[in-house]
Design an enzyme around this catalytic site. Structure first.
Site, PDB file in Angstrom:
ATOM      1  N   GLY A 128      27.887  40.564  53.233  1.00  0.00           N
ATOM      2  CA  GLY A 128      27.989  39.728  54.429  1.00  0.00           C
ATOM      3  C   GLY A 128      28.240  38.281  54.064  1.00  0.00           C
ATOM      4  CB  SER A 130      34.228  36.813  55.479  1.00  0.00           C
ATOM      5  OG  SER A 130      34.688  36.944  54.172  1.00  0.00           O
ATOM      6  CB  SER A 162      34.306  46.444  52.921  1.00  0.00           C
ATOM      7  OG  SER A 162      35.376  45.544  52.960  1.00  0.00           O
ATOM      8  CD  GLU A 245      37.798  47.708  37.011  1.00  0.00           C
ATOM      9  OE1 GLU A 245      38.731  47.975  36.247  1.00  0.00           O
ATOM     10  OE2 GLU A 245      37.811  47.893  38.217  1.00  0.00           O
ATOM     11  CB  THR A 373      44.319  33.992  50.101  1.00  0.00           C
ATOM     12  OG1 THR A 373      44.183  32.583  49.837  1.00  0.00           O
ATOM     13  CG2 THR A 373      43.429  34.380  51.272  1.00  0.00           C
ATOM     14  CD  GLU A 375      48.575  31.761  50.553  1.00  0.00           C
ATOM     15  OE1 GLU A 375      47.549  32.473  50.644  1.00  0.00           O
ATOM     16  OE2 GLU A 375      49.714  32.207  50.775  1.00  0.00           O
TER      17      GLU A 375
END
Ligand SMILES: Cc1cc2nc3c(=O)[nH]c(=O)nc-3n(C[C@H](O)[C@H](O)[C@H](O)COP(=O)(O)OP(=O)(O)OC[C@H]3O[C@@H](n4cnc5c(N)ncnc54)[C@H](O)[C@@H]3O)c2cc1C
Length: 391
Positions: A128, A130, A162, A245, A373, A375
């Site tokens: 939790g 975003s 998710s 990873e 992202t 950017e």
């Protein structure tokens, strides 16, 4: 740079490969929805993950006393490579994010309470972080946690969460001091998803899958003993990213497999020994070159880690290049399969080459958004890597 294994690593690779062959078999793990508890392959995946866990291979970097395997960076890398080569699942939902955070910043009681059931797959977690107005600029998050006796009372909203619809617990960041500078007024909490006042609303993605959700909090009580680290220092807990990873060899391996499938597909469609379309042939060749570059980025990152360093610009290059490549590969798949590629699940038509162009095209869209992202990755490369001023 040497790419071949030392004798010790070669022997370790054989051990892992034999284990995977005996315990997982040949099939691929399935789609992203399956990774979050959907789909029909759950029994097989769960048994496989139990076997990985019994070896300490679900959390290879963790100490043995918490169920890990104390592996070196290179041993972890080889394990990861072999699991991805075999298309086998590597982890439980969010284990690689919340587990190392609790290990590093949690109390002994928190470790004893949360780590063993997490490894055994008895509890599922969601992240939790975003919020509707806070993604790239995560430190601006507004969900409030107000201290009331032995509890915090949480009010606000998370988004893109998710697996929240299957999660038992959430690791979250909430604002505990609205007057402090934004990075210094945040605390990191573990929230029981069954607490009164939590509601979860599905968000259906472009590929018609239910992976992420909105989560709302209305006067949700979280015991203060479920705070990880100090109050108002949660930002620094939250930025703990110890995913084993980090080199993300998974993307390079997936790209290589897709290039091989595309080459097989185009090669099978020849007329008088020549491909049906010359441009398709050249496009697949471009993707092959880019895939080799993607693999090199993974090796650069892992070689820095193996020397005890922390990859920074290199990890951003690896993430950005690999995620953008996955989208270019999906585009090439669409070009070479034409109308057939638009079928939702064309496995019956293209089963031999396992090209699922339309699904890949849609499911790779989020690759350049999730986990920072493109950017933001470019910003990191420009500022921290190249020393350029902030825009
Ligand atoms: C598949 C998927 C799963 C996810 N799962 C989770 C999860 O489980 N838990 C969770 O908390 N979050 C999750 N997220 C959310 C994810 O972390 C955010 O979507 C991501 O951080 C971007 O934030 P945003 O969507 O608010 O976009 P914004 O930050 O609003 O960005 C919008 C656009 O502006 C650009 N932009 C923003 N800031 C800058 C800047 N400084 N310089 C240049 N460009 C900029 C961005 O690159 C983007 O193109 C998930 C996202 C995806 C796609």
């Amino acid at each position: 740079m040497r790419f071949n294994d030392t004798p010790e690593l070669a022997s370790w690779r054989t051990t892992v490969r034999d284990f995977v062959r005996e315990n997982w078999g040949g099939s691929e793990a399935g789609d992203e929805e399956e990774a979050f508890g959907g789909g029909g392959n759950q029994q097989k995946i769960s048994e496989w993950l139990d076997r990985l866990g019994a070896n300490g291979w679900l959390a290879p970097a963790w100490p043995r006393k918490y169920g890990g395997a104390d592996m070196s960076v290179m041993e972890q890398f080889v394990l990861s490579q072999e699991l991805h080569e075999a298309g086998a699942p590597t982890s439980r939902q969010m284990l690689n994010l919340v587990g190392p955070t609790i290990m590093l910043h949690g109390t002994d009681e928190q470790k004893a309470e949360h780590l063993p059931p997490m490894l055994r797959g008895e509890v599922a977690w969601c992240q939790g972080f975003s919020e509707p107005g806070s993604g790239s600029d995560l430190a601006s998050l507004q969900t409030r946690a107000v201290r009331d006796g032995d509890d915090y009372v949480v009010n606000g909203q998370k988004i893109w969460t998710s697996g929240a619809h299957r999660a038992d617990w959430m690791f979250m960041m909430a604002r505990t001091d609205p007057d402090a500078p934004k990075h210094r007024g945040i605390s990191y909490l573990l929230l029981d998803m069954k607490s009164p006042g939590v509601s979860v609303r599905p968000l259906i993605n472009l590929a018609d899958g239910h992976i992420f959700n909105e989560v709302f909090f209305e006067d949700v009580r979280v015991p203060a003993r479920n705070r990880i680290g100090e109050e108002n220092r949660g930002w620094y807990v939250g930025t703990t990213t110890l995913d084993f990873e980090r080199s993300n060899i998974a993307r390079a391996i997936a790209a290589r497999k897709n290039v091989a499938r595309m080459a097989g597909y185009v090669g099978a469609r020849t007329r008088a020994g020549r491909p049906v379309s010359e441009t398709q042939r050249l496009e697949v060749a471009d993707r092959a070159v880019e895939t080799a570059a993607c693999e090199m980025f993974s090796y650069v990152v892992i070689s820095i880690q193996a020397r005890g360093g922390v990859p920074n610009m290199e990890a951003s290059m690896c993430k950005m290049y690999g995620s953008e490549l996955s989208q270019r590969i999906a585009s090439t798949m669409m070009h070479i399969t034409g109308m057939k590629g638009q079928l939702r699940r064309p496995a019956a038509l293209e089963g031999e080459y396992r090209i699922n162009a339309a699904m890949d095209y849609m499911t790779t869209v989020p690759a350049t958004i999730a986990a920072g992202t493109s950017e933001i990755q470019r910003n990191i490369i420009a500022t921290r890597g190249l020393g350029l001023p902030r825009g």
